[in-house]
Motif scaffolding. Structure first.
Motif, PDB file in Angstrom:
ATOM      1  N   ASP A   1       0.806  -1.209   0.000  1.00  0.00           N
ATOM      2  CA  ASP A   1       0.000   0.000   0.000  1.00  0.00           C
ATOM      3  C   ASP A   1       0.851   1.275   0.000  1.00  0.00           C
ATOM      4  O   ASP A   1       0.359   2.350  -0.337  1.00  0.00           O
ATOM      5  N   LEU A   2       2.120   1.148   0.377  1.00  0.00           N
ATOM      6  CA  LEU A   2       2.971   2.338   0.380  1.00  0.00           C
ATOM      7  C   LEU A   2       3.089   2.942  -1.009  1.00  0.00           C
ATOM      8  O   LEU A   2       3.249   4.152  -1.148  1.00  0.00           O
ATOM      9  N   PHE A   3       2.988   2.127  -2.054  1.00  0.00           N
ATOM     10  CA  PHE A   3       3.065   2.649  -3.412  1.00  0.00           C
ATOM     11  C   PHE A   3       1.881   3.578  -3.701  1.00  0.00           C
ATOM     12  O   PHE A   3       2.006   4.550  -4.438  1.00  0.00           O
ATOM     13  N   TRP A   4       0.710   3.288  -3.119  1.00  0.00           N
ATOM     14  CA  TRP A   4      -0.446   4.166  -3.292  1.00  0.00           C
ATOM     15  C   TRP A   4      -0.212   5.493  -2.588  1.00  0.00           C
ATOM     16  O   TRP A   4      -0.399   6.567  -3.163  1.00  0.00           O
ATOM     17  N   TYR A   5       0.226   5.440  -1.339  1.00  0.00           N
ATOM     18  CA  TYR A   5       0.392   6.674  -0.570  1.00  0.00           C
ATOM     19  C   TYR A   5       1.522   7.547  -1.103  1.00  0.00           C
ATOM     20  O   TYR A   5       1.558   8.746  -0.835  1.00  0.00           O
ATOM     21  N   ARG A   6       2.435   6.958  -1.873  1.00  0.00           N
ATOM     22  CA  ARG A   6       3.505   7.735  -2.490  1.00  0.00           C
ATOM     23  C   ARG A   6       3.119   8.256  -3.870  1.00  0.00           C
ATOM     24  O   ARG A   6       3.868   9.019  -4.476  1.00  0.00           O
ATOM     25  N   SER A   7       1.972   7.838  -4.376  1.00  0.00           N
ATOM     26  CA  SER A   7       1.559   8.233  -5.724  1.00  0.00           C
ATOM     27  C   SER A   7       0.902   9.603  -5.705  1.00  0.00           C
ATOM     28  O   SER A   7       0.377  10.062  -4.687  1.00  0.00           O
ATOM     29  N   THR A   8       0.913  10.261  -6.853  1.00  0.00           N
ATOM     30  CA  THR A   8       0.279  11.573  -6.975  1.00  0.00           C
ATOM     31  C   THR A   8      -1.225  11.472  -6.783  1.00  0.00           C
ATOM     32  O   THR A   8      -1.845  12.339  -6.165  1.00  0.00           O
ATOM     33  N   GLY A 143      -8.099   4.214   1.919  1.00  0.00           N
ATOM     34  CA  GLY A 143      -8.354   5.326   2.820  1.00  0.00           C
ATOM     35  C   GLY A 143      -7.079   5.789   3.494  1.00  0.00           C
ATOM     36  O   GLY A 143      -5.969   5.530   3.022  1.00  0.00           O
ATOM     37  N   ALA A 144      -7.232   6.474   4.604  1.00  0.00           N
ATOM     38  CA  ALA A 144      -6.072   6.959   5.357  1.00  0.00           C
ATOM     39  C   ALA A 144      -5.237   5.774   5.829  1.00  0.00           C
ATOM     40  O   ALA A 144      -5.760   4.671   6.024  1.00  0.00           O
ATOM     41  N   PRO A 145      -3.930   5.959   5.989  1.00  0.00           N
ATOM     42  CA  PRO A 145      -3.084   4.863   6.473  1.00  0.00           C
ATOM     43  C   PRO A 145      -3.642   4.250   7.748  1.00  0.00           C
ATOM     44  O   PRO A 145      -4.060   4.957   8.664  1.00  0.00           O
ATOM     45  N   GLY A 146      -3.698   2.933   7.782  1.00  0.00           N
ATOM     46  CA  GLY A 146      -4.231   2.221   8.934  1.00  0.00           C
ATOM     47  C   GLY A 146      -5.664   1.791   8.769  1.00  0.00           C
ATOM     48  O   GLY A 146      -6.153   0.936   9.507  1.00  0.00           O
ATOM     49  N   SER A 147      -6.377   2.363   7.799  1.00  0.00           N
ATOM     50  CA  SER A 147      -7.762   1.964   7.554  1.00  0.00           C
ATOM     51  C   SER A 147      -7.786   0.807   6.567  1.00  0.00           C
ATOM     52  O   SER A 147      -6.871   0.624   5.771  1.00  0.00           O
ATOM     53  N   SER A 148      -8.862   0.018   6.608  1.00  0.00           N
ATOM     54  CA  SER A 148      -8.946  -1.160   5.744  1.00  0.00           C
ATOM     55  C   SER A 148      -9.994  -1.024   4.652  1.00  0.00           C
ATOM     56  O   SER A 148      -9.962  -1.756   3.668  1.00  0.00           O
ATOM     57  N   GLU A 149     -10.954  -0.097   4.815  1.00  0.00           N
ATOM     58  CA  GLU A 149     -12.036   0.049   3.849  1.00  0.00           C
ATOM     59  C   GLU A 149     -11.671   1.076   2.769  1.00  0.00           C
ATOM     60  O   GLU A 149     -11.130   2.134   3.080  1.00  0.00           O
ATOM     61  N   PRO A 150     -11.960   0.773   1.505  1.00  0.00           N
ATOM     62  CA  PRO A 150     -11.753   1.782   0.454  1.00  0.00           C
ATOM     63  C   PRO A 150     -12.732   2.932   0.618  1.00  0.00           C
ATOM     64  O   PRO A 150     -13.838   2.759   1.139  1.00  0.00           O
ATOM     65  N   VAL A 151     -12.309   4.102   0.194  1.00  0.00           N
ATOM     66  CA  VAL A 151     -13.146   5.298   0.316  1.00  0.00           C
ATOM     67  C   VAL A 151     -13.251   5.983  -1.038  1.00  0.00           C
ATOM     68  O   VAL A 151     -12.338   5.901  -1.866  1.00  0.00           O
ATOM     69  N   PRO A 152     -14.356   6.685  -1.286  1.00  0.00           N
ATOM     70  CA  PRO A 152     -14.483   7.402  -2.562  1.00  0.00           C
ATOM     71  C   PRO A 152     -13.644   8.670  -2.584  1.00  0.00           C
ATOM     72  O   PRO A 152     -13.428   9.306  -1.554  1.00  0.00           O
TER      73      PRO A 152
END
Length: 198
Positions: A1-8, A143-152
């Protein structure tokens, strides 16, 4: 998931041609603070962003100036329950990214500037008044780091050589002050619903 949080796409930052921004030098071109207003303008490659913050709202202007057509995407990640005005419907769309699911394109039932309003706890809202020539997308992402559910989250997308995406962000706990936003060639007008515009 770190690749997502580092993405634009995981940030409220512009993305070109479906690719995250490369590492590089950005430049702060101007900034100032006068009374209750502050502003700053920065650039990175052929992208520029100007942010003006006032007592009641913030104006965000993203501009692209390129020699050839490019696809500009500007994500907006909002908390709470969001709705889009004017009313419309959503249809399947494409938003290439390994972490994105169920991308949809908004089709407004009537003409007029788009407003995305997010409702938080109590009467708190955050309204995004959008002025651009393109399409509005919605998709699910982590979602925010630590959350498990996807968010819109939402993405403004436009294609061209010279593009401008204007967003007025208004946090409020009561009735909104801004009624509408429209971008003109050399200025930005916002209607405060008080019998005058500026």
């Amino acid at each position: 998931d770190l690749f997502w949080y580092r993405s634009t796409l995981a940030h409220n930052a512009p993305r070109l041609d479906g690719v995250s921004q490369p590492f590089g030098e950005a430049a702060c071109e101007n900034f100032d603070a006068v009374g209750g207003w502050t502003w700053a303008r920065g650039s990175f490659g052929n992208l520029a962003r100007t942010v003006v913050a006032g007592p009641d709202y913030l104006v965000d202007v993203v501009e692209l100036s390129a020699a050839e057509d490019r696809t500009l995407e500007l994500p907006w990640h909002l908390g709470g329950r969001a709705e889009v005005r004017p009313a419309g419907s959503w249809e399947a769309a494409e938003l290439p990214d390994e972490f994105v699911r169920q991308p949809e394109r908004f089709r407004a039932a009537s003409s007029g500037p788009l407003v995305v309003r997010s409702c938080g706890t109590g009467s708190a809202t955050l309204s995004l008044y959008l002025a651009f020539d393109g399409e509005l997308l919605r998709a699910l992402g982590p979602g925010a780091p630590g959350s498990s559910e996807p968010v819109p989250f939402y993405v403004v997308r436009a294609r061209g050589r010279n593009l401008r995406v204007v967003t007025v962000l208004e946090p409020a706990t009561g009735s909104p002050v801004v009624r509408a936003v429209r971008a003109e060639l050399r200025c930005l007008r916002r209607d405060l619903g008080l019998g005058a515009s500026a």
